[in-house]
Design a protein around this motif. Structure first.
Motif, PDB file in Angstrom:
ATOM      1  N   SER A 125      -3.660  -7.303   5.642  1.00 52.16           N
ATOM      2  CA  SER A 125      -4.409  -8.552   5.492  1.00 52.16           C
ATOM      3  C   SER A 125      -5.589  -8.304   4.570  1.00 52.16           C
ATOM      4  N   PRO A 126      -5.946  -9.333   3.816  1.00 49.96           N
ATOM      5  CA  PRO A 126      -7.014  -9.141   2.825  1.00 49.96           C
ATOM      6  C   PRO A 126      -8.374  -8.920   3.483  1.00 49.96           C
ATOM      7  N   LYS A 127      -9.268  -8.273   2.744  1.00 51.64           N
ATOM      8  CA  LYS A 127     -10.632  -8.084   3.240  1.00 51.64           C
ATOM      9  C   LYS A 127     -11.381  -9.400   3.104  1.00 51.64           C
ATOM     10  N   ILE A 128     -12.120  -9.778   4.135  1.00 47.31           N
ATOM     11  CA  ILE A 128     -12.896 -11.020   4.074  1.00 47.31           C
ATOM     12  C   ILE A 128     -14.225 -10.683   3.386  1.00 47.31           C
ATOM     13  N   THR A 129     -14.464 -11.289   2.253  1.00 52.07           N
ATOM     14  CA  THR A 129     -15.606 -10.869   1.436  1.00 52.07           C
ATOM     15  C   THR A 129     -16.662 -11.950   1.261  1.00 52.07           C
ATOM     16  N   THR A 130     -16.499 -13.070   1.968  1.00 49.51           N
ATOM     17  CA  THR A 130     -17.428 -14.195   1.784  1.00 49.51           C
ATOM     18  C   THR A 130     -18.881 -13.776   1.991  1.00 49.51           C
ATOM     19  N   GLU A 131     -19.117 -13.075   3.088  1.00 42.83           N
ATOM     20  CA  GLU A 131     -20.495 -12.685   3.429  1.00 42.83           C
ATOM     21  C   GLU A 131     -21.037 -11.672   2.413  1.00 42.83           C
ATOM     22  N   LEU A 132     -20.184 -10.694   2.063  1.00 41.80           N
ATOM     23  CA  LEU A 132     -20.610  -9.659   1.112  1.00 41.80           C
ATOM     24  C   LEU A 132     -20.964 -10.268  -0.238  1.00 41.80           C
ATOM     25  N   LEU A 133     -20.144 -11.213  -0.684  1.00 44.26           N
ATOM     26  CA  LEU A 133     -20.408 -11.828  -1.986  1.00 44.26           C
ATOM     27  C   LEU A 133     -21.713 -12.615  -1.938  1.00 44.26           C
ATOM     28  N   LYS A 134     -21.960 -13.230  -0.796  1.00 45.25           N
ATOM     29  CA  LYS A 134     -23.211 -13.960  -0.630  1.00 45.25           C
ATOM     30  C   LYS A 134     -24.405 -13.000  -0.776  1.00 45.25           C
ATOM     31  N   GLN A 135     -24.271 -11.849  -0.092  1.00 45.25           N
ATOM     32  CA  GLN A 135     -25.355 -10.859  -0.169  1.00 45.25           C
ATOM     33  C   GLN A 135     -25.532 -10.350  -1.604  1.00 45.25           C
ATOM     34  N   LEU A 136     -24.402 -10.071  -2.241  1.00 44.62           N
ATOM     35  CA  LEU A 136     -24.490  -9.551  -3.613  1.00 44.62           C
ATOM     36  C   LEU A 136     -25.171 -10.574  -4.519  1.00 44.62           C
ATOM     37  N   ARG A 137     -24.796 -11.833  -4.356  1.00 47.96           N
ATOM     38  CA  ARG A 137     -25.392 -12.881  -5.205  1.00 47.96           C
ATOM     39  C   ARG A 137     -26.884 -13.014  -4.938  1.00 47.96           C
ATOM     40  N   GLN A 138     -27.290 -12.679  -3.691  1.00 46.89           N
ATOM     41  CA  GLN A 138     -28.727 -12.700  -3.420  1.00 46.89           C
ATOM     42  C   GLN A 138     -29.447 -11.564  -4.155  1.00 46.89           C
ATOM     43  N   VAL A 139     -28.899 -10.323  -4.052  1.00 48.59           N
ATOM     44  CA  VAL A 139     -29.608  -9.217  -4.715  1.00 48.59           C
ATOM     45  C   VAL A 139     -29.555  -9.372  -6.233  1.00 48.59           C
ATOM     46  N   MET A 140     -28.559 -10.100  -6.734  1.00 45.57           N
ATOM     47  CA  MET A 140     -28.507 -10.335  -8.190  1.00 45.57           C
ATOM     48  C   MET A 140     -29.724 -11.127  -8.671  1.00 45.57           C
ATOM     49  N   LYS A 141     -30.408 -11.766  -7.717  1.00 47.54           N
ATOM     50  CA  LYS A 141     -31.597 -12.554  -8.080  1.00 47.54           C
ATOM     51  C   LYS A 141     -32.876 -11.947  -7.496  1.00 47.54           C
ATOM     52  N   ASN A 142     -32.741 -10.810  -6.802  1.00 52.70           N
ATOM     53  CA  ASN A 142     -33.871 -10.242  -6.080  1.00 52.70           C
ATOM     54  C   ASN A 142     -34.713  -9.349  -7.002  1.00 52.70           C
ATOM     55  N   PRO A 143     -35.970  -9.741  -7.254  1.00 48.93           N
ATOM     56  CA  PRO A 143     -36.812  -8.984  -8.200  1.00 48.93           C
ATOM     57  C   PRO A 143     -37.047  -7.532  -7.763  1.00 48.93           C
ATOM     58  N   ARG A 144     -36.738  -7.205  -6.516  1.00 48.21           N
ATOM     59  CA  ARG A 144     -36.870  -5.809  -6.089  1.00 48.21           C
ATOM     60  C   ARG A 144     -35.858  -4.948  -6.841  1.00 48.21           C
ATOM     61  N   TYR A 145     -34.730  -5.520  -7.224  1.00 44.95           N
ATOM     62  CA  TYR A 145     -33.668  -4.727  -7.847  1.00 44.95           C
ATOM     63  C   TYR A 145     -33.458  -5.064  -9.320  1.00 44.95           C
ATOM     64  N   VAL A 146     -33.747  -6.295  -9.708  1.00 45.41           N
ATOM     65  CA  VAL A 146     -33.493  -6.678 -11.104  1.00 45.41           C
ATOM     66  C   VAL A 146     -34.777  -7.247 -11.707  1.00 45.41           C
ATOM     67  N   GLN A 147     -35.042  -6.865 -12.936  1.00 46.95           N
ATOM     68  CA  GLN A 147     -36.248  -7.355 -13.607  1.00 46.95           C
ATOM     69  C   GLN A 147     -36.193  -8.867 -13.736  1.00 46.95           C
ATOM     70  N   GLU A 148     -35.039  -9.333 -14.188  1.00 45.34           N
ATOM     71  CA  GLU A 148     -34.778 -10.768 -14.251  1.00 45.34           C
ATOM     72  C   GLU A 148     -33.471 -11.007 -13.512  1.00 45.34           C
ATOM     73  N   PRO A 149     -33.249 -12.185 -12.931  1.00 45.68           N
ATOM     74  CA  PRO A 149     -31.970 -12.446 -12.255  1.00 45.68           C
ATOM     75  C   PRO A 149     -30.793 -12.218 -13.210  1.00 45.68           C
ATOM     76  N   VAL A 150     -29.703 -11.667 -12.679  1.00 47.42           N
ATOM     77  CA  VAL A 150     -28.495 -11.552 -13.500  1.00 47.42           C
ATOM     78  C   VAL A 150     -27.494 -12.597 -13.020  1.00 47.42           C
ATOM     79  N   GLN A 151     -26.853 -13.276 -13.970  1.00 46.04           N
ATOM     80  CA  GLN A 151     -25.910 -14.347 -13.624  1.00 46.04           C
ATOM     81  C   GLN A 151     -24.509 -13.795 -13.384  1.00 46.04           C
ATOM     82  N   ALA A 152     -24.323 -12.520 -13.751  1.00 43.87           N
ATOM     83  CA  ALA A 152     -23.039 -11.877 -13.464  1.00 43.87           C
ATOM     84  C   ALA A 152     -23.309 -10.405 -13.221  1.00 43.87           C
ATOM     85  N   TYR A 153     -22.477  -9.792 -12.376  1.00 40.06           N
ATOM     86  CA  TYR A 153     -22.635  -8.361 -12.126  1.00 40.06           C
ATOM     87  C   TYR A 153     -21.250  -7.724 -12.202  1.00 40.06           C
ATOM     88  N   ILE A 154     -21.182  -6.658 -12.999  1.00 36.52           N
ATOM     89  CA  ILE A 154     -19.902  -5.989 -13.212  1.00 36.52           C
ATOM     90  C   ILE A 154     -19.819  -4.780 -12.295  1.00 36.52           C
TER      91      ILE A 154
END
Lengths: 623, 623
Positions: free
Chosen positions: A2-31
């Motif tokens: 069965s597939p991995k449920i990733t809804t929550e993880l993606l939500k968290q990732l999208r939050q850190v993509m905008k979190n100034p603690r980790y990124v100087q400016e928000p990133v709209q995509a993360y590879i």
């Protein structure tokens, strides 16, 4: 599965993509690329970031997460597996199909204007950075390095980076001492007028120092970098492994050595700062040689004017051409491996009709027989033990959810191999324990014809492997069939089961020409989704060929199979073979009998020997 | 053939390389590429600058002159010819051999520090400029555009640029009107979001407007550029050819047309300034589409951010896939061409034993027979009529100094073709008018096996031609033989005999996939320097193939020979053919009999018909 449920993880990732603690400016995509900081194909659990975020754990794939989308690029080997392992948050991007966009083009099509695309600069190879960055920039976006890996920030139970003891290899195994390898490397450096060479690939560090490790499953490597100067050797590696007297003795750390062979051992984590120091101290014309696949972070440490980048390093090329000691080791390893497989197939033949052998049981049994052989270290990759429809999942690995029971009604495909101290094996056999259908035999025979066409090919010195790829497909193409993977890859000598710079694939063009001493796999296949998979794989050694003429004195090459495991004659439709192909099979089986038969005899494995003799009875063509 | 004495010319060139009248600063090296401002392969006499300075007049080659050296890069087809035509001032750089440096690497190795390397920006393709410029810059040198062509300054008797009348082609020949081609092009432009398309290749201008010319020998093209906007059409072309009522009518210059189909005709020489004006007037996001092989000068006219460069233009790709009218035209042209060759070979068979037929006589006779056919326009390339050792000079053209007499003791190789108003032909046959040796037959048969392997190949839709190249070599490779040229090139429809974007060659990787309707040549060979040359060439049409299965519904393709000229059975060692190959030859000859036989009959050419019937007797294999 069965597939991995990733809804929550993606939500968290999208939050850190905008979190100034980790990124100087928000990133709209993360590879999230597949590899580790060494661009390894097989990676340690702590580096399985793409699998963590998506659930898809095949050996190749790149995830990209934007605010709206999550997409995964992978190739034909993994289409089915990825589709099974990922939930509906993810879009599968089937690489190699006409309508599949590249990662860059897709990003351009989905991103809002002036977006930032983030990536860990230690994980992305410099050549890939360059390509992506260019396309994104020309569309008004920016590729930006995000120093802290964003997956790591949300991966709360990320395992530790492994740091296991080392194995030292003496001249009987390697043929050349590490000192002589350094001398040869420096002479290549002098030829190209470079002063420094940075070793970033794990198997290149291992090969150069004649050391092996077990930090990564299946690949006998250890986490390390090396920086070789004309007079200095720096090895970046953590742990107490340097306290091991055998390692100290092997590297002559406590001996009085000429300074240019004195190895300075430094912490693994100091590579970037040390390389930046090297970069800062360069005089004009002092170049630093790196693979163009080294990480963007390390490449950037050297000012652009001082970089000398090549697709293949001199170590990669030297490592690919096996010397006599390595070739002999590979031969020994393949004979032992064949003994184990004769035992296995003999056992399967008796046990499968009872209905108790699952894919996992068969894989375990294969490992058990291999582990009985001298100098066995570990498997060389996750065993592909697959029956019926599972065989069509090209890089399938049985897990409890998918585990199928072998039967006399379905084709069984086993792709497996091992690391022995004297060599690495990788062999695929496709068997039927009952009565194959005419169609199954027909497909098997086309694959066999392709296998023979490559194995028996004679070609001029200087020929690149990709020019042989179509030989493997011709018989399938004639009937409208094909397979969506390459035909062969380089194989290491007690090293990675996949290595460059040679191979046999329509997908590459930049492979180095085949040379006597190189070792590649020959593995055409045919897969019918939902029904069965067929693959016939030998590891073959490039050897000089005797030819009637010798155009421009170039000399010719051909292949010698190192793998000596019977090809199931029950699966062959003899009437589809030419006389030449029929003779090839008979001569191959005769060699299996002689070489593996003698070893089975020596090991007192009489029942497996009887199986071998029966399975290698000559084919007879109906005229 | 005695070499051209170039000592004085090189002295003059080296003077102008330092003359402030022509160069802002002295250049230490000057590059003389092969092509013209349209990157044509075949060029007008006024553009034969490389031949003027060096004496070497093959179709491919680049000269570089420095203060000390003069060097010529060319490929395997021309090694012998270039060596014969150039004097000792010149060093021949054999491309494709391992130890031959690239032009850039060689420049770096011979130039003094901080050198300037000059080149005519109208002649050098932008992609090549970029590559060279990068390497030179990283070695501390500069590639600089020299506006006035330096060869032209010393070429006192340089001929005028030709400006010959045009031929208009109606729908019976082209299948699609120029208006519909413009509509299709604009839809491709809209897909890629570009506002302008610049047509720089001569055959693309000719194809787009359904016009032909004769400015360049063998290629029915005329000097012109075109710039297509979404609402404008500009055609840059000199001469009174626009006064021709047929041309005015064809282009509807005097009709009331929707403005977007109104053609503005402008002087040929105004392309740069017009393009600069287009470049200056672009709004953000307005892209201009150019081939990445367009000249550096034109490419630079468009600011970098506005350029959209592709290796193949949409015209190049559309032109390669022939429609029904073009395919039928090509068929007709090939039948007429076969009639001419049956006449020729019948005539040669009678005349050669008399000892009066030279290579030039034979070539002229071939042209004479061709010119008797309907809609004959001109030859499609310089006839390669070569006997004995001259056959080993791959792109040989007989001249009085080398002209050899055909005899019953030597192999004769004829590679020739013509432009008919309905199609372009290109065919090679290798004949013996006496008794070939066993070795000659053996080599011929390997080449034939390679020819058949490609012609009869079945391969999936989407396959690139380069993947078929090894099929042509396999039989030769088995015996240690090979040939140093590609296996096939695209062929135009009453256009250039060599055209992209498809072909069959190990040298390329960037070819476009083969599609039904594409037309390529299939021409493996074998050449023994100083002895003989063998080549068997058909022009073949890509057609859908019927296969037993259809993997992933991709469909399969194969080839249908358009060329229908007997392959000399006397040269075949039947025992080296498989049954399948033997059947291929017999079926091919049966088709020649039926199709060409009927046309010979219709034209009342009874003697040639008898020759055809005799030459197409079925082969019989000894079992």
């Amino acid at each position: 599965m069965s597939p991995k449920i990733t809804t929550e993880l993606l939500k968290q990732l999208r939050q850190v993509m905008k979190n100034p603690r980790y990124v100087q400016e928000p990133v709209q995509a993360y590879i999230v690329p597949s590899g580790d900081a060494h661009q390894s194909e097989y990676i340690a659990p702590c580096d399985c970031r793409r699998a963590f975020i998506s659930g898809f754990d095949g050996s190749a794939g790149t995830a990209i997460v934007t605010e709206q989308h999550a997409a995964m690029w992978t190739d034909g080997r993994y289409f089915l597996q990825a589709a099974h392992q990922m939930d509906s948050n993810w879009t599968l991007m089937k690489m190699g199909l006409k309508d599949t966009p590249t990662q860059e083009d897709w990003l351009v099509s989905v991103l809002p204007e002036g977006s930032k695309v983030g990536v860990d600069p230690f994980i992305i190879p410099a050549d890939q950075w360059k390509r992506m960055s260019k396309v994104l920039r020309s569309a008004g976006h920016d590729l930006v390095p995000v120093k802290e890996n964003l997956i790591d920030t949300i991966w709360t139970d990320c395992p530790q980076r492994p740091c296991k003891p080392l194995i030292t290899l003496d001249l009987n195994y390697t043929g050349v001492s590490w000192r002589d390898k350094i001398v040869a490397l420096r002479s290549k450096m002098a030829e190209r007028k470079v002063m420094w060479f940075v070793v970033t690939a794990l198997d290149e560090v291992a090969w150069l120092f004649n050391l092996r490790g077990s930090d990564v499953e299946y690949n006998p490597v250890f986490f390390a970098y090396a920086v070789i100067g004309m007079n200095t050797i720096r090895l970046f590696m953590d742990g107490d492994r340097m306290m091991d007297p055998a390692v100290r003795e092997h590297l002559q750390l406590d001996s009085t050595l000429e300074p240019e062979f004195k190895i300075q051992v430094m912490p693994y984590g100091s590579i970037l700062s040390e390389l930046q120091a090297v970069g800062a101290g360069l005089s004009p014309k002092e170049k630093v040689w790196l693979s163009d696949k080294a990480s963007y972070a390390l490449t950037e440490a050297i000012p652009k004017a001082y970089r000398y980048l090549t697709p293949y390093t001199p170590i990669c090329i030297a490592k690919a051409v096996k010397n006599a000691a390595e070739t002999e080791g590979m031969r020994r390893a393949h004979i032992k491996d064949a003994v184990a497989l004769c035992e296995l197939f003999n056992w399967l033949e008796k046990e499968v009709p009872k209905g108790t052998v699952t894919e996992i049981v068969a894989a375990d049994k294969a490992e058990e027989f291999r582990s009985q052989q001298k100098d066995f270290v570990e498997l060389s990759f996750a065993t592909i033990s697959s029956t019926g429809p599972n065989g069509a999942i090209i890089h399938y690995k049985p897990v409890p959810e998918t585990n199928r029971t072998l039967s006399v009604n379905e084709i069984y495909l086993l792709d497996s191999g091992a690391q022995y101290k004297d060599g690495t094996t990788d062999v695929t056999r496709t068997m039927h324990f009952g009565t194959p259908s005419a169609y199954e035999k027909e497909c098997f025979t086309y694959v066999l014809k392709g296998h023979i066409a490559v194995s028996a090919a004679i070609f001029p010195n200087g020929t690149k492997g990709h020019l042989l790829d179509s030989f493997a497909r011709s018989a399938l193409w004639d009937c409208g069939l094909d397979y969506l993977h390459g035909t062969g890859h380089g194989v290491g000598s007690f090293l990675n089961v996949h290595e460059g710079p040679c191979g046999i694939s329509y997908k590459t063009f930049a492979d180095e020409p085949l040379e006597a001493g190189m070792i590649v796999s020959d593995e055409p296949g045919y897969y019918e989704d939902g029904s069965f998979g067929i693959r016939i794989e030998n590891v073959v050694l490039v050897i000089p060929a005797e030819t009637k003429y010798n155009f421009k004195n170039r000399g010719s090459l051909t292949f010698e199979p190192l793998t000596l495991v019977p090809i199931q004659t029950k699966m062959i439709d003899v009437n589809l073979l030419t006389e030449k192909e029929c003779n090839w099979v008979n001569e191959y089986h005769q060699k299996c009998r002689e070489v593996v038969g003698a070893e089975l005899e020596r090991q007192g494995r009489h029942e497996a020997l009887r199986w071998l003799l029966r399975e290698t009875e000559p084919l007879a063509r109906v005229q």
